[in-house]
Design an enzyme around this catalytic site. Structure first.
Site, PDB file in Angstrom:
ATOM      1  N   GLU A 138      -1.952 -19.701 -52.899  1.00 33.04           N
ATOM      2  CA  GLU A 138      -1.577 -18.327 -52.598  1.00 33.04           C
ATOM      3  C   GLU A 138      -2.089 -17.510 -53.421  1.00 33.04           C
ATOM      4  O   GLU A 138      -1.671 -16.486 -53.627  1.00 33.04           O
ATOM      5  CB  GLU A 138      -0.356 -18.360 -51.985  1.00 33.04           C
ATOM      6  CG  GLU A 138      -0.208 -18.831 -50.708  1.00 33.04           C
ATOM      7  CD  GLU A 138       1.305 -18.820 -50.167  1.00 33.04           C
ATOM      8  OE1 GLU A 138       2.326 -18.237 -50.847  1.00 33.04           O
ATOM      9  OE2 GLU A 138       1.413 -18.589 -48.861  1.00 33.04           O
ATOM     10  N   HIS A 158       9.574 -21.813 -34.263  1.00 37.06           N
ATOM     11  CA  HIS A 158       9.533 -21.624 -35.935  1.00 37.06           C
ATOM     12  C   HIS A 158      10.096 -22.468 -36.400  1.00 37.06           C
ATOM     13  O   HIS A 158      11.433 -22.800 -36.293  1.00 37.06           O
ATOM     14  CB  HIS A 158       9.828 -20.216 -36.362  1.00 37.06           C
ATOM     15  CG  HIS A 158       9.544 -20.147 -37.808  1.00 37.06           C
ATOM     16  ND1 HIS A 158      10.354 -19.442 -38.788  1.00 37.06           N
ATOM     17  CD2 HIS A 158       8.360 -20.532 -38.589  1.00 37.06           C
ATOM     18  CE1 HIS A 158       9.773 -19.680 -40.032  1.00 37.06           C
ATOM     19  NE2 HIS A 158       8.655 -20.081 -40.089  1.00 37.06           N
ATOM     20  N   GLU A 193      10.983 -23.408 -40.228  1.00 38.77           N
ATOM     21  CA  GLU A 193      10.902 -23.483 -41.703  1.00 38.77           C
ATOM     22  C   GLU A 193      11.531 -24.281 -42.423  1.00 38.77           C
ATOM     23  O   GLU A 193      12.759 -24.654 -41.980  1.00 38.77           O
ATOM     24  CB  GLU A 193      11.288 -22.065 -42.158  1.00 38.77           C
ATOM     25  CG  GLU A 193      11.313 -22.067 -43.672  1.00 38.77           C
ATOM     26  CD  GLU A 193      10.098 -22.140 -44.494  1.00 38.77           C
ATOM     27  OE1 GLU A 193       9.953 -23.243 -45.062  1.00 38.77           O
ATOM     28  OE2 GLU A 193       8.924 -21.268 -44.305  1.00 38.77           O
ATOM     29  N   HIS A 241       2.226 -23.666 -42.175  1.00 35.77           N
ATOM     30  CA  HIS A 241       2.061 -22.608 -43.380  1.00 35.77           C
ATOM     31  C   HIS A 241       2.643 -23.350 -44.508  1.00 35.77           C
ATOM     32  O   HIS A 241       3.199 -24.336 -44.577  1.00 35.77           O
ATOM     33  CB  HIS A 241       2.909 -21.557 -42.855  1.00 35.77           C
ATOM     34  CG  HIS A 241       2.306 -20.451 -42.112  1.00 35.77           C
ATOM     35  ND1 HIS A 241       2.058 -18.985 -42.418  1.00 35.77           N
ATOM     36  CD2 HIS A 241       1.487 -20.727 -40.948  1.00 35.77           C
ATOM     37  CE1 HIS A 241       1.483 -18.319 -41.340  1.00 35.77           C
ATOM     38  NE2 HIS A 241       1.223 -19.481 -40.749  1.00 35.77           N
ATOM     39  N   GLU A 242       1.994 -22.975 -45.604  1.00 35.07           N
ATOM     40  CA  GLU A 242       2.386 -23.413 -47.085  1.00 35.07           C
ATOM     41  C   GLU A 242       2.000 -25.007 -47.136  1.00 35.07           C
ATOM     42  O   GLU A 242       2.594 -25.783 -47.848  1.00 35.07           O
ATOM     43  CB  GLU A 242       3.799 -23.420 -47.356  1.00 35.07           C
ATOM     44  CG  GLU A 242       4.175 -21.787 -47.744  1.00 35.07           C
ATOM     45  CD  GLU A 242       4.719 -21.104 -46.570  1.00 35.07           C
ATOM     46  OE1 GLU A 242       4.406 -20.061 -46.148  1.00 35.07           O
ATOM     47  OE2 GLU A 242       5.254 -21.886 -45.366  1.00 35.07           O
ATOM     48  N   GLU A 297      -2.139 -21.699 -42.638  1.00 39.46           N
ATOM     49  CA  GLU A 297      -2.368 -20.886 -43.650  1.00 39.46           C
ATOM     50  C   GLU A 297      -2.973 -20.985 -44.813  1.00 39.46           C
ATOM     51  O   GLU A 297      -3.933 -20.802 -45.014  1.00 39.46           O
ATOM     52  CB  GLU A 297      -0.687 -20.184 -43.877  1.00 39.46           C
ATOM     53  CG  GLU A 297      -0.772 -18.827 -44.543  1.00 39.46           C
ATOM     54  CD  GLU A 297       0.868 -18.347 -45.149  1.00 39.46           C
ATOM     55  OE1 GLU A 297       1.143 -17.634 -45.337  1.00 39.46           O
ATOM     56  OE2 GLU A 297       1.428 -19.661 -45.609  1.00 39.46           O
ATOM     57  N   GLU A 312       0.631 -11.429 -45.303  1.00 42.15           N
ATOM     58  CA  GLU A 312       1.836 -10.956 -45.462  1.00 42.15           C
ATOM     59  C   GLU A 312       1.971 -10.666 -47.092  1.00 42.15           C
ATOM     60  O   GLU A 312       2.846  -9.553 -47.586  1.00 42.15           O
ATOM     61  CB  GLU A 312       2.816 -12.278 -45.513  1.00 42.15           C
ATOM     62  CG  GLU A 312       2.569 -13.404 -46.382  1.00 42.15           C
ATOM     63  CD  GLU A 312       3.569 -14.539 -46.203  1.00 42.15           C
ATOM     64  OE1 GLU A 312       3.789 -14.754 -44.960  1.00 42.15           O
ATOM     65  OE2 GLU A 312       3.614 -15.492 -47.245  1.00 42.15           O
TER      66      GLU A 312
END
Length: 699
Positions: A170, A413, A415, A483-484, A502, A508
């Site tokens: 990122e 979702h 996480e 993501h990540e 992502e 973001e």
């Protein structure tokens, strides 16, 4: 007689050690493979006579075993060719041509009697090669210390790079000469990110985009990353030589391998036209065909979500309470008072479902629905979230029924806060919960340092974890957006339920002034080379100070946000802004409502990395075309050639353009909309404001 046989054997070894050449089908690329005097494998790549990769070494070093880099002889060389067309489940085009020439070189290390094969495939758009470890008596299990693959460049190329880091992709993208990276990398590494583990020495990430002084565009990455650590690149900034830098575990081991397996493909995409880089399907072609028998349930998705409101600086939060003393599995949330600003509540989610249904969307993402968000930054904890227990104000059954009645899916979702081992423990229960409650897609997240604590995001163990999640999800007919995670390498061909990732700096970061105007003119040449990105475009209200606390401003005009739906390819596209902003700009919002997420064909009209991109695409199964053009901080005039349209027909083109006074800094919301008649002979000229764009729908 024995003397004659010995001489013949010596001649055989000499003859099979001479240079082996392979040409691309169109003859523009030439690969040369040879062994040097010490028996070290090397390769060289030319494009139209220009050096792309100068003679570069190959091989491995192992832990506790002799080096696998020298004293080889060639025992066999086999050539083959392939020219076929295959159809992806979804993609930028419905038909993909796989046309390549192949050379398989079999090697034997005379000092150890160990065997190594190297398979080269040369396409018209570049080179792929991988190492293959055949089953053999003298080698079974081994640990890689380092891969010795080099990419020796012909000069001090312009590079579009981020620092090599084992835990994040990122960083902002920096543009510089290779010789300038050493002076810049330290400052770039200071970027505040949730997890960082800088690679030692001077090293940069793949996909790496390069441009030579003699006009070659070169992209270096990898394909089919399976059971192997992700590759970064060491940089010798004096010799301009790159070399493989594999992500280790925290014990320093790079890969635990056994014979009978292969490495990922090392890829070099090259052209003297930047448009050909974006059009390349080399990485997809190097991946295995789809492994799923039934793909009828896999559908591209356009969605909105309870997400951006968490970043705007308003009062909405992921957590149900403000109580940090939460113990998952022991805390009874029904006895706790809600903080009053929990975003994922039943009534609020229904508002999003209504908006999605009214505007033709497929799904609604909801973040913060499940127990555990009060503790979500506790990176050292192994068990933070439940993936089957909702907060008291999120009624799973009621929302399932309500969404189904409107023809809308809710996106789950998950996480994990990078507690991957805990996620694996809950995975089957979580996916059964999804199936029982009507969910068919999940967004996974891996913020923070990895648990198991000996692992990094891009190491072999986690590479296997991400794929395990995608494979397991397929058994439950669930689509995945990770993501990540490690950057993609084309595995979406093999597992098309892995819709997007992502794995780069997304929208973001705009919520804290984190992206530059040229960011999205580079990402298609870097991150997107390996697969689609869930970039989450569509932010119309770019000045976040209107919400109160956050003073950030977006780095684009409103129209550029529209254009990203075409230039940033993904079968998973989010309209990321708040519904009230789309209602305010309903005429511009029409483009997002209309634009497709799956395509019959794509046409790269203009491209220069870091400066501009213009792309046209034909919607899957429809006589509709959509065009997106974007620029960096410099205004420009896009020339849009519509010769891809069917000849002899007239079409209506709706052009969404920056206003005359539009500027990403002081007037981003200035735009115009007009409709004109066009044909295949039309060439449109359209001004793009600084960090602006143009979006066109043709019907």
């Amino acid at each position: 007689m024995r003397k004659i046989i010995f001489i013949l054997l010596c001649l055989l070894i000499v003859n099979t050690s001479v240079a082996q050449n392979l040409n691309s089908p169109d003859g523009n690329l030439t690969l040369t493979f040879r062994l040097n005097d010490n028996g070290t494998p090397s390769y060289k790549l030319l494009f139209k006579g220009k050096t792309v990769i100068d003679e570069s070494k190959m091989g491995f070093t192992f832990n506790s075993l002799a080096s696998f880099t020298e004293k080889f002889v060639i025992t066999d060389t086999k050539f083959s060719t392939s020219d076929k067309v295959w159809q992806p489940v979804w993609g930028e085009q419905k038909d993909i041509r796989d046309n390549h020439n192949e050379m398989l070189v079999s090697l034997n290390q005379t000092s150890t009697n160990r065997k190594l094969n190297i398979r080269f495939r040369l396409f018209n758009d570049g080179l792929g090669f991988r190492y293959e470890f055949p089953v053999q008596e003298n080698l079974r299990h081994f640990t890689i210390k380092e891969e010795a693959t080099e990419f020796k460049l012909s000069g001090n190329h312009k590079a579009f790079w981020i620092p090599a880091d084992y835990d994040t992709n990122e960083f902002p993208i920096t543009i510089s000469k290779l010789s300038e990276i050493a002076d810049l990398i330290g400052k770039v590494r200071q970027e505040p990110l949730a997890a960082k583990a800088p690679a030692p020495g001077l090293a940069i990430q793949t996909p790496l985009m390069l441009k030579s002084d003699d006009g070659l565009y070169i992209n270096i990455h990898e394909a089919a990353l399976v059971n192997y650590p992700a590759m970064a690149l060491n940089l010798d900034d004096k010799a301009f030589c790159l070399s493989a830098h594999l992500t280790p575990d925290k014990n320093g081991n790079k890969g635990y391998i056994q014979t009978g397996t292969v490495t990922p493909w090392r890829t070099v995409v090259v052209s003297d036209d930047a448009r050909a880089i974006l059009a390349s399907k080399l990485i997809l072609n190097l991946n295995e065909p789809c492994k799923l028998e039934d793909t009828s349930w896999i559908k591209p998705v356009k969605y909105i979500g309870v997400w951006w409101e968490y970043f705007t600086g308003g009062s909405s939060t992921w957590a149900y309470t403000d109580n940090p003393d939460i113990i998952i599995g022991q805390t009874d949330y029904s006895k706790l008072k809600c903080n009053g600003h929990h975003g994922a509540n039943t009534a609020h989610v229904k508002e999003y479902i209504d908006f999605a249904a009214q505007n033709g969307f497929d799904a609604v993402l909801v973040e913060g629905w499940n127990e555990g968000w009060e503790d979500n930054w506790a990176y050292a904890k192994e068990h933070i979230y439940s993936f089957t227990k909702a907060y008291p104000d999120f009624d799973v059954k009621e929302l399932h029924q309500y969404a189904a009645s409107k023809g809308i899916k809710i996106i789950m979702h998950h996480e994990t806060t990078s507690s991957a081992i805990n996620y694996e423990r809950q995975l089957n229960d979580a996916f059964r919960f999804m199936v029982d409650n009507g969910y068919n897609s999940v967004k996974t997240g891996y913020v923070g340092p990895i648990i198991p604590r000996s692992e990094y995001h891009d190491g072999q163990w986690m590479v296997n974890h991400y794929l395990y999640v995608a494979e397991t999800a397929a058994k439950y007919k669930i689509m995945v957006d990770s993501h990540e995670a490690v950057r993609p390498t084309g595995l979406c061909r093999t597992y098309p339920n892995w819709l997007a990732q992502e794995s780069a700096r997304g929208t973001e970061f705009e919520s804290f002034n984190g992206n530059k105007p040229d960011h999205t003119t580079i990402l298609p040449f870097t991150r997107l080379m390996g697969g689609p990105m869930d970039y989450t475009p569509g932010i119309f209200q770019g000045d976040l100070s209107v919400y109160g606390k956050n003073k950030a401003k977006l780095s684009t005009t409103l129209v550029k946000q529209l254009a990203l739906y075409v230039t940033m390819y993904s079968p998973l596209q989010m309209a990321a802004d708040l519904p009230e902003n789309y209602k305010r700009y309903s005429d511009a919002f029409q483009f997002i409502r209309d634009v497709a997420v799956d395509w019959d064909n794509s046409y790269i009209l203009e491209a220069e990395p870091g400066d501009y991109i213009t792309i046209a695409r034909k919607a899957k199964g429809k006589n509709e075309w959509y065009i997106g053009g974007i620029t960096d901080e410099n205004a420009r005039e896009a020339v849009i050639d519509l010769s891809f349209l069917p000849k002899g027909q007239k079409f209506h083109a709706t052009i969404y353009a920056d206003g005359k006074d539009a500027h990403w800094i002081n007037n981003p919301q200035s735009y115009t909309i007009k409709t004109v008649t066009v044909t295949s002979t039309t060439k449109l000229k359209q001004r793009l404001a600084p960090s602006g764009g143009v979006a066109i729908s043709i019907k």
